[in-house]
Design an enzyme around this catalytic site. Structure first.
Site, PDB file in Angstrom:
ATOM      1  N   GLU A 267       0.816  -1.226   0.000  1.00  0.00           N
ATOM      2  CA  GLU A 267       0.000   0.000   0.000  1.00  0.00           C
ATOM      3  C   GLU A 267       0.845   1.270   0.000  1.00  0.00           C
ATOM      4  O   GLU A 267       0.591   2.191   0.761  1.00  0.00           O
ATOM      5  CB  GLU A 267      -0.911   0.036   1.236  1.00  0.00           C
ATOM      6  CG  GLU A 267      -2.079  -0.892   1.142  1.00  0.00           C
ATOM      7  CD  GLU A 267      -3.118  -0.675   2.244  1.00  0.00           C
ATOM      8  OE1 GLU A 267      -4.299  -0.825   1.962  1.00  0.00           O
ATOM      9  OE2 GLU A 267      -2.725  -0.378   3.389  1.00  0.00           O
ATOM     10  N   ASP A 340      -9.101  -8.499   3.593  1.00  0.00           N
ATOM     11  CA  ASP A 340      -8.856  -7.414   4.546  1.00  0.00           C
ATOM     12  C   ASP A 340      -9.937  -7.252   5.601  1.00  0.00           C
ATOM     13  O   ASP A 340     -10.747  -6.333   5.504  1.00  0.00           O
ATOM     14  CB  ASP A 340      -8.680  -6.095   3.781  1.00  0.00           C
ATOM     15  CG  ASP A 340      -8.161  -4.984   4.682  1.00  0.00           C
ATOM     16  OD1 ASP A 340      -7.831  -5.279   5.830  1.00  0.00           O
ATOM     17  OD2 ASP A 340      -8.093  -3.831   4.223  1.00  0.00           O
ATOM     18  N   GLU A 368     -13.119  -1.461  11.946  1.00  0.00           N
ATOM     19  CA  GLU A 368     -12.987  -0.683  10.710  1.00  0.00           C
ATOM     20  C   GLU A 368     -14.118  -0.970   9.719  1.00  0.00           C
ATOM     21  O   GLU A 368     -14.683  -0.064   9.127  1.00  0.00           O
ATOM     22  CB  GLU A 368     -11.632  -0.991  10.057  1.00  0.00           C
ATOM     23  CG  GLU A 368     -11.476  -0.343   8.698  1.00  0.00           C
ATOM     24  CD  GLU A 368     -10.123  -0.622   8.043  1.00  0.00           C
ATOM     25  OE1 GLU A 368      -9.268  -1.278   8.665  1.00  0.00           O
ATOM     26  OE2 GLU A 368      -9.935  -0.174   6.897  1.00  0.00           O
TER      27      GLU A 368
HETATM   28  C1  BDP Z   1      -6.522  -1.636   5.871  1.00  0.00           C
HETATM   29  C2  BDP Z   1      -6.759  -0.282   6.459  1.00  0.00           C
HETATM   30  C3  BDP Z   1      -5.543   0.600   6.431  1.00  0.00           C
HETATM   31  C4  BDP Z   1      -4.356  -0.157   7.000  1.00  0.00           C
HETATM   32  C5  BDP Z   1      -4.180  -1.458   6.260  1.00  0.00           C
HETATM   33  C6  BDP Z   1      -3.107  -2.337   6.889  1.00  0.00           C
HETATM   34  O1  BDP Z   1      -7.798   0.339   5.745  1.00  0.00           O
HETATM   35  O2  BDP Z   1      -5.841   1.752   7.175  1.00  0.00           O
HETATM   36  O3  BDP Z   1      -3.209   0.611   6.923  1.00  0.00           O
HETATM   37  O4  BDP Z   1      -5.357  -2.207   6.315  1.00  0.00           O
HETATM   38  O5  BDP Z   1      -3.473  -3.277   7.571  1.00  0.00           O
HETATM   39  O6  BDP Z   1      -7.549  -2.439   6.342  1.00  0.00           O
HETATM   40  O7  BDP Z   1      -1.926  -2.105   6.681  1.00  0.00           O
END
Ligand code: BDP
Length: 684
Positions: A267, A340, A368
């Site tokens: 990411e 996720d 979340e």
């Molecule tokens: C996602 C979230 C993000 C996190 C990412 C992670 O939206 O904010 O940084 O996972 O786990 O679910 O690195």
């Protein structure tokens, strides 16, 4: 005026038979203490804490004597202990503290002492805080960070900070949590600056007596970003030396520092891929720097490849080929599901598959994707489902629990939960969200515990009306409070799945805040696997993501038995149906209904369930203090409104593809799709 005040005071005294509470005491509300004599040979800070807990919270036989004994016993693992009515024995002092908390919990739950050996399922039981150094919390819904201050520049440590950290440490120790990562995985390189490390040290000093080790998340490009080097290439000698020196500096401040958590090449975060290196190169270099000091690297498998292949396949595709190549102080941290933290996912195919690499599950306590701190969703049932999932990797019964807790693969064991804690008075935003922190700790200690037992304990500890007297749960309380509240908790996750993403639907929430529905969300130019239609694939034929041989074939990453079961429309459990298959709107479901009708009923049922929770909660008003009663009631109202929006949005949206009527015995939508799309559901 005076008489008005007097009247008001009297009114409240008469009204609330239960003292108002703000939830700050969590599950540690007991204020009663009978007489107890504690016999213990050793003396240390931990032993003092253990004695203090016994003296302040004793609810056993008045005047009893209890012995605390550190003595090696081969039946006891790590910081486990043997509990007897008048004796707690452990290999370590920390084990004694855990034994004390267990004994007190049993007393406060009104149980007889359950005399046996208690061993932890995982050696490391960690919280991960996604706290930024500027005091904000990524995906945090309970105020600001308890570790870092607003603005980020103020690193001074106040007495208030210390008091809060002390309370936090005690709460964690009471459920067996023994480590914490105190900053976000999207890590600022500044965490490694000398002045920031002073604050890390201050936190570690407060947490230490409770047996909690501190870890930090690091930014892989730190050598370049804060070290003044030209590169952060993990094979570069200067970079290697920089990390070794940094590790030395940290351990000179914090001798029992735990190690690093790393989100790399994921990411947009920097990582070894930026330098043409692999996950192994990156993780092993850091592991070598920490090794002389006893530290570990938790390297996350939450990655996406640059190619937009099915995202559910990517973690496995990137990590499986490296099995067996990591240093022995590296653990790969894997989210429970392949995508996720959705309301429901099948288990990640990495569990059980990487046989020569320790893998630690990462669960998400903060909600979340499950209604933030507004929706009441008890997550223990979700985690229980995950632990019990059968990977079949070493034959039938190779559950995720057994694959990760050392039963099947003899290796380092650990588990992490992304914390839902902040500066709100009640720590978690929602009084019931405390149950998820509690449940995580209890399951990390014993992954065989049932959700029901955990709910039972938590309710007794959190809502026992009689904290000043000897514990005595009346039949009235058990029947009219415990039972309905427990049922609400145990049903709550399935309800959320029903009104958000039933039947294997996933990733159809609003982008960015991840709160309300957004199955329509896509934007020109954005990666396909960040858009929602990519995940549901709705068209005039049907809906769902084909991950079978005729689709992405992500199923091939599972053991053949699992792949066969999930891969066949006739055997695939319906809760995963649209995760693995693109299914006709007219497909006959187990209920005899068509897929479209079933979807309508599930969404509607989810809404009805939340309406039911409102009734259950309203009925228990007399058993709860006014503060917590009203707070939960208000949140349930909002949840009911939101569930309705989810149902209306998803049914009206998918109806554009199915072109079928919503069965007439289902309550009609009360919102227009256009309005929902415009309003973005009052995003919190
Ligand atoms: C996602 C979230 C993000 C996190 C990412 C992670 O939206 O904010 O940084 O996972 O786990 O679910 O690195």
């Amino acid at each position: 005026m005076r008489s008005l005040i007097l009247f008001t005071v009297l009114f409240f005294v008469v009204q609330s038979n239960v003292q108002a509470e703000d939830g700050h005491k969590l599950w540690l509300r007991n204020q009663f203490s009978g007489e107890v004599n504690v016999v213990c040979a050793g003396k240390s800070e931990i032993i003092d804490l253990a004695k203090k807990e016994l003296k302040n919270n004793w609810n056993g036989i008045d005047g009893a004597t209890i012995q605390l004994l550190v003595k090696k016993n081969n039946e006891v693992k790590g910081d486990g202990f043997i509990l007897e009515e008048n004796k707690i024995q452990a290999n370590t002092e920390l084990g004694l503290l855990y034994g004390v908390f267990e004994l007190l919990r049993q007393q406060q739950c009104g149980q007889k002492v359950n005399e046996k050996t208690y061993n932890p399922s995982y050696e490391l039981r960690l919280l991960n805080h996604w706290d930024n150094l500027n005091g904000s919390v990524e995906r945090g819904y309970a105020g600001a960070s308890i570790f870092w201050k607003k603005g980020g520049s103020d690193l001074t440590v106040s007495d208030y900070d210390k008091k809060l950290w002390h309370e936090y440490a005690r709460a964690n120790a009471s459920v067996g949590i023994n480590g914490t990562v105190i900053n976000n995985v999207n890590a600022s390189p500044n965490v490694l600056k000398a002045e920031t490390l002073q604050r890390v040290k201050a936190i570690a000093d407060v947490l230490r007596p409770f047996g909690i080790k501190v870890f930090v998340s690091i930014n892989f490009s730190s050598p370049a970003l804060v070290g003044g080097l030209k590169t952060s290439d993990p094979l570069n000698t200067e970079v290697i030396n920089w990390w070794q020196a940094k590790a030395k500096e940290i351990y000179s401040l914090i001798p029992d520092f735990g190690g690093f958590l790393v989100k790399a090449s994921s990411e947009g975060q920097p990582g070894p891929h930026d330098y043409g290196r692999s996950h192994v190169d990156g993780a092993n270099m850091l592991a070598d720097a920490l090794k002389p000091h006893g530290g570990i690297v938790m390297w996350r498998a939450f990655v996406y490849s640059a190619k937009e292949d099915d995202r559910a396949e990517q973690a496995y595709a990137e990590f499986f080929p490296f099995d067996g190549q990591f240093r022995d102080n590296v653990i790969i941290q894997v989210k429970n599901g392949p995508i996720d933290f959705m309301p429901r996912e099948p288990f990640s195919p990495l569990f059980g598959a990487m046989k020569n690499t320790p893998l630690m599950p990462e669960l998400q306590i903060t909600q979340e994707y499950l209604g933030h701190s507004i929706h009441l969703v008890f997550l223990a049932t979700m985690w229980e489902e995950f632990f019990k999932s059968d990977t079949h990797q070493e034959g039938p019964g190779s559950t995720v629990a057994k694959c990760t807790d050392g039963t099947i693969f003899k290796q380092k064991t650990a588990i992490a939960g992304v914390a839902n804690i902040g500066t709100d008075a009640n720590w978690c935003g929602h009084d019931f969200a405390q149950a998820n922190w509690y449940a995580f700790g209890r399951l990390a200690w014993n992954n065989q515990l049932s959700s029901e037992q955990i709910a039972d304990e938590w309710i007794k500890l959190t809502f026992n009306p009689d904290v000043n007297g000897k514990v005595n749960f009346s039949e009235n309380w058990t029947e009219n409070f415990m039972k309905p509240v427990k049922k609400m908790m145990l049903d709550s996750r399935e309800a959320a799945v029903n009104y958000m993403m039933p039947l294997g639907l996933h990733h159809i929430m609003q982008a960015h805040h991840h709160y309300g529905p957004g199955p329509w969300w896509e934007i020109e130019g954005v990666r396909k696997d960040w858009t929602m239609p990519y995940y549901h694939q709705a068209d005039s034929f049907g809906v769902g993501f084909n991950r079978t041989k005729t689709g992405s074939n992500a199923l091939a990453q599972y053991h053949p038995t699992v792949a066969e079961n999930f891969g066949d429309l006739r055997t695939c459990p319906e809760e995963y149906l649209l995760w693995f298959h693109h299914v006709s709107w007219n497909h006959k479901m187990n209920s005899g209904k068509t897929l479209w009708d079933e979807m309508c009923y599930r969404y509607d049922y989810g809404v009805q369930q939340v309406r039911g929770f409102q009734v259950s909660w309203d009925k228990v008003q007399n058993f709860v203090d006014a503060g917590r009663f009203t707070a939960v009631q208000r949140k349930l109202r909002k949840q009911a409104q939101n569930a309705q929006v989810w149902k209306d949005a998803c049914l009206l949206y998918f109806q554009q593809f199915s072109k079928q009527i919503i069965p007439f015995d289902i309550e009609r939508p009360i919102h227009n799709l256009d309005d929902i799309r415009k309003n973005d559901m009052d995003r919190p």
